[in-house]
Design an enzyme around this catalytic site. Structure first.
Site, PDB file in Angstrom:
ATOM      1  N   GLY A   1       0.895  -1.435  -0.187  1.00  0.00           N
ATOM      2  CA  GLY A   1      -0.070   0.020   0.085  1.00  0.00           C
ATOM      3  C   GLY A   1       0.657   1.283   0.027  1.00  0.00           C
ATOM      4  O   GLY A   1       0.371   2.356  -0.083  1.00  0.00           O
TER       5      GLY A   1
ATOM      6  N   GLY B   1       3.765  -3.596  -3.659  1.00  0.00           N
ATOM      7  CA  GLY B   1       3.391  -3.764  -5.146  1.00  0.00           C
ATOM      8  C   GLY B   1       3.821  -2.401  -5.920  1.00  0.00           C
ATOM      9  O   GLY B   1       4.949  -2.658  -6.490  1.00  0.00           O
TER      10      GLY B   1
ATOM     11  N   GLU C   1       4.140  -6.541   1.941  1.00  0.00           N
ATOM     12  CA  GLU C   1       3.785  -7.095   0.661  1.00  0.00           C
ATOM     13  C   GLU C   1       3.665  -5.719  -0.342  1.00  0.00           C
ATOM     14  O   GLU C   1       2.700  -5.590  -0.889  1.00  0.00           O
ATOM     15  CB  GLU C   1       2.151  -7.463   0.863  1.00  0.00           C
TER      16      GLU C   1
ATOM     17  N   ARG D   1      -5.943   2.828 -15.568  1.00  0.00           N
ATOM     18  CA  ARG D   1      -6.051   3.573 -14.296  1.00  0.00           C
ATOM     19  C   ARG D   1      -6.627   5.010 -14.536  1.00  0.00           C
ATOM     20  O   ARG D   1      -7.384   5.652 -13.531  1.00  0.00           O
ATOM     21  CB  ARG D   1      -4.626   3.835 -13.804  1.00  0.00           C
TER      22      ARG D   1
ATOM     23  N   CYS E   1     -13.803   3.296 -28.649  1.00  0.00           N
ATOM     24  CA  CYS E   1     -15.191   4.150 -28.842  1.00  0.00           C
ATOM     25  C   CYS E   1     -15.842   4.163 -27.177  1.00  0.00           C
ATOM     26  O   CYS E   1     -16.622   3.591 -26.943  1.00  0.00           O
ATOM     27  CB  CYS E   1     -15.847   3.359 -29.621  1.00  0.00           C
TER      28      CYS E   1
HETATM   29  C1  LIG Z   1      -2.908  -5.261  -4.050  1.00  0.00           C
HETATM   30  C2  LIG Z   1      -2.157  -5.789  -2.691  1.00  0.00           C
HETATM   31  C3  LIG Z   1      -0.989  -5.762  -2.272  1.00  0.00           C
HETATM   32  C4  LIG Z   1      -0.105  -4.645  -2.911  1.00  0.00           C
HETATM   33  O1  LIG Z   1      -0.663  -3.471  -2.692  1.00  0.00           O
HETATM   34  P1  LIG Z   1       0.295  -2.075  -3.474  1.00  0.00           P
HETATM   35  O2  LIG Z   1      -0.770  -0.878  -3.173  1.00  0.00           O
HETATM   36  O3  LIG Z   1       0.350  -2.269  -4.907  1.00  0.00           O
HETATM   37  O4  LIG Z   1       1.617  -2.092  -2.652  1.00  0.00           O
HETATM   38  C5  LIG Z   1      -0.430  -6.311  -1.203  1.00  0.00           C
HETATM   39  N1  LIG Z   1      -1.409  -7.029  -0.585  1.00  0.00           N
HETATM   40  C6  LIG Z   1      -2.582  -7.554  -0.748  1.00  0.00           C
HETATM   41  C7  LIG Z   1      -3.179  -8.440  -0.048  1.00  0.00           C
HETATM   42  C8  LIG Z   1      -2.915  -6.768  -1.986  1.00  0.00           C
HETATM   43  O5  LIG Z   1      -4.313  -7.049  -2.314  1.00  0.00           O
END
Ligand SMILES: *Cc1c(COP(=O)(O)O)cnc(C)c1O
Length: 415
Positions: A241, A277, A275, A314, A344
């Site tokens: 996050g 991303g 976690e 996005r 379209c």
């Molecule tokens: C999407 C997600 C992430 C990654 O979130 P980011 O905002 O991309 O860092 C981590 N854990 C879970 C459970 C997710 O669904």
């Protein structure tokens, strides 16, 4: 540098030493381009900042699941956070270690659970009581014990876009904070379950530290209540996050983030998991697209490009801002354009009201498109999804070919 590894040399944008115009010539457009060094630097920033805690950093595969991206991170020692059996197969194909994999998601199927157990993944993050029973049943059937956490919904506001906020009571994710003690007690009686940790993931593109601290404190309060009942947890997973800078966001520095987490965990022997991303790949990729036409309307000017909402959703989905740069500097007078695609739909836009010097046929780069870009693309309007290119120390490699028409209709039948 505009974003990591992106710089203008003699007026021409270069990405990790490769001219973007060369990439367009070799691989056509639209094309996603990622920088291996930028990805690795983002990962190493986590490793360095959190080194005192020696965390397992589980890259969230859903942000960008290209095999070369996963392989890059696997070689650097990353674990992986997956949300489907398909993502687990990607991790394995890319050389990742299944024993460093955690399995998230609200609707894991029995066959996916069985496959993950067969690969001896590190942990299942359980999101409901029904799912706990399903994991227990599948594990017992195969004579195994599944390591689990509960994903706790801490009911904190991450102060981000509603579509990417996941830790509020009103969201579908996780188990309610108030249910946690009962569920842990239940889980610890089940033969197919090994209670192992606790997890939360409160949302995405979070720029402040306070939501993470609030969530962590709520989790630690539960950890202490559980310990008092004889349930000891080995790991705590703070989710992903962390935001990136798309426009002018003020982001708490990584070192401050790490220090704050370390302070909260002081005196505890729990292993930390993260976690991330977006914060690993988001600013490490861009979408390269070509201006097809310039259209000067009465109230608006449009730059119609060859990438659309099917390639990068996005902007229209989240009203997201991506920086846009002309690839080659020129002397054309700057004009305010909406950058729109060929699809379209009136929602088919990539950027609005951008001051750019453009001619028809010019290339533009949509920056910070490495996360939730290609993975969310579709074939809407029977448009082939873009190719993906990885630049690495001055060399460009295709890491996914552009789709062909045959690819797009391969699974259809005329009856
Ligand atoms: C999407 C997600 C992430 C990654 O979130 P980011 O905002 O991309 O860092 C981590 N854990 C879970 C459970 C997710 O669904």
């Amino acid at each position: 540098m505009l974003t990591p590894q992106l710089e203008r040399i003699n007026g021409e944008l270069h990405y990790e030493g490769v001219a973007l115009s060369d990439i367009a010539t070799r691989f056509a457009t639209p094309t996603y381009v990622y920088s291996r060094k930028a990805i690795l630097d983002n990962f190493v920033a986590y490793q360095n900042a959190f080194s005192a805690l020696n965390p397992l950093i589980c890259y969230a595969v859903k942000a960008n699941s290209n095999l070369s991206v996963l392989a890059t991170l696997a070689r650097a020692g990353a674990g992986f956070d997956i949300v489907s059996a398909g993502e687990l197969r990607r991790v394995i194909s890319a050389g990742g270690d299944p024993r460093k994999v955690i399995f998230s998601g609200v609707a894991k199927r029995a066959d996916e659970i069985a496959f993950a157990l067969s690969q001896d993944i590190y942990c299942f993050n359980i999101e409901s009581e029904s799912e706990l029973h399903r994991v227990n049943d599948v594990a017992a059937l195969h004579g195994k014990r599944a390591r689990i956490t509960f994903r706790i919904n801490p009911d904190v506001d991450p102060k981000t876009h509603p579509y990417i906020s996941t830790g509020l009571k009103s969201n579908k994710f996780g188990v309610a904070h108030g249910d946690a003690i009962r569920l842990y007690a239940l889980a610890s009686t089940l033969p197919g379950i090994e209670v192992h940790g606790i997890e939360c993931h409160i949302g995405s593109q979070i720029t402040e530290l306070s939501p993470f601290v609030d969530a962590l404190r709520r989790l630690l309060a539960l950890v202490d209540q559980l310990a008092a009942r004889g349930i000891r947890l080995e790991h705590i997973d703070l989710g992903g996050g962390r935001g990136i800078v798309y426009a002018d966001e003020k982001l708490a520095p990584m070192t401050e983030f790490a220090k704050t987490v370390a302070d909260e965990l002081r005196g505890r022997s729990m292993h930390l998991l993260l976690e991330p991303g977006r914060s690993i790949v988001g600013d490490a990729g861009l979408l390269l697209t070509r201006v097809e036409f310039l259209k000067h309307g009465e109230t608006k000017n449009f730059a119609i490009v060859d990438a659309g909402m099917n390639d990068l959703i996005r902007p229209t989905l989240y009203d997201a801002f991506h920086p846009v740069e002309a690839v080659s500097a020129n002397s054309v007078a700057p004009t305010r354009y909406d950058i729109v695609g060929p699809v379209c739909e009136s929602g088919d836009w990539l950027a609005k009201e951008r001051l750019l010097s453009l001619r028809e046929g010019d290339l533009i780069a949509v920056l910070c498109a490495g996360a939730y870009g290609m993975v969310m693309s579709s074939n809407y309007n029977t448009r082939a999804r873009p190719s993906e290119v990885l630049v690495d120390r001055g060399n460009a490699h295709v890491i996914r070919e552009r789709e062909s028409f045959e690819d797009m209709v391969a699974h259809e039948h005329v009856v």
